[in-house]
Motif scaffolding. Structure first.
Motif, short mmCIF file in Angstrom:
data_model
loop_
_atom_site.label_atom_id
_atom_site.label_comp_id
_atom_site.label_asym_id
_atom_site.label_seq_id
_atom_site.Cartn_x
_atom_site.Cartn_y
_atom_site.Cartn_z
N TYR A 1 40.24 52.78 48.36
CA TYR A 1 39.02 52.18 48.63
C TYR A 1 38.65 51.73 47.53
N SER A 2 37.07 50.92 46.92
CA SER A 2 36.69 49.36 46.36
C SER A 2 35.43 50.51 45.64
N ASP A 3 35.91 51.48 45.52
CA ASP A 3 34.58 52.21 45.00
C ASP A 3 34.75 53.86 44.90
N GLU A 4 34.70 54.68 43.94
CA GLU A 4 34.40 55.62 43.09
C GLU A 4 34.13 56.70 44.18
N ALA A 5 32.55 56.80 44.81
CA ALA A 5 32.39 57.52 45.93
C ALA A 5 32.86 57.56 46.83
N PHE A 6 33.90 56.28 47.65
CA PHE A 6 35.11 56.46 48.63
C PHE A 6 33.93 56.07 49.61
N ASN A 7 32.80 55.14 49.60
CA ASN A 7 32.04 55.05 50.36
C ASN A 7 32.61 53.26 51.17
N THR A 8 33.70 52.53 50.62
CA THR A 8 33.97 51.57 50.58
C THR A 8 35.22 51.15 50.53
N THR B 1 39.66 48.67 39.90
CA THR B 1 40.11 49.82 39.61
C THR B 1 40.21 50.52 41.23
N ILE B 2 41.38 50.85 41.77
CA ILE B 2 41.54 51.49 43.24
C ILE B 2 40.93 52.64 43.01
N TYR B 3 40.22 53.07 44.82
CA TYR B 3 40.58 54.63 44.75
C TYR B 3 41.31 54.82 46.03
N TRP B 4 42.06 56.05 45.87
CA TRP B 4 42.29 56.27 47.47
C TRP B 4 41.86 58.02 47.45
#
Length: 132
Positions: free
Chosen positions: A50-57, A85-88
């Motif tokens: 994801y591109s966002d910390e909230a895992f929305n995108t 930052t990349i989120y997983w």
């Protein structure tokens, strides 16, 4: 992260992030940069980025993702570093909270997931000063 997971590792039922740091402090001019992912091997089916910390995108195609590209060194503060930052997130897919084949299967040979991150910087043409 689950306390039973070794530090620096990811596992089903966990989420987190990693950062990519770009440093152009030795460059005398501004830089445009491109961050590229390649050679993704053994990615579990339900591990998502994801591109966002909230895992929305959700990043549907990590190899083709261009949201990390940018420029540094050309703002009024002359910033020469940047962090992306990349989120997983790797949820359990089993109904009982236990692993199932989507949690561990990549559709390929079992093993560690690996990928390559390449950062390519291109110097911008310096602005030409006008002599008066």
């Amino acid at each position: 992260m689950n306390g039973k997971v070794t530090a620096g590792k990811i596992a089903p039922g966990t989420d987190g992030s990693f950062t990519i740091e770009i440093d152009a402090t030795d460059s005398e001019v501004a830089l445009d940069y491109i961050i590229a992912f390649s050679n993704i091997i053994n990615k579990p089916k339900n591990l998502s980025f994801y591109s966002d910390e909230a895992f929305n995108t959700k990043i549907e195609n990590l190899v083709g993702y261009s949201g990390l590209n940018g420029s540094i060194g050309n703002d009024e503060k002359d910033k020469k570093t940047d962090t992306k930052t990349i989120y997983w997130k790797w949820p359990y897919e089993g109904n009982d909270g236990a692993n199932d084949s989507d949690d561990t299967s990549s559709g390929k040979t079992a093993g560690e997931m690996t990928f390559t991150i390449t950062v390519t910087g291109t110097q911008q043409e310096p602005s030409k000063a006008v002599n008066s």
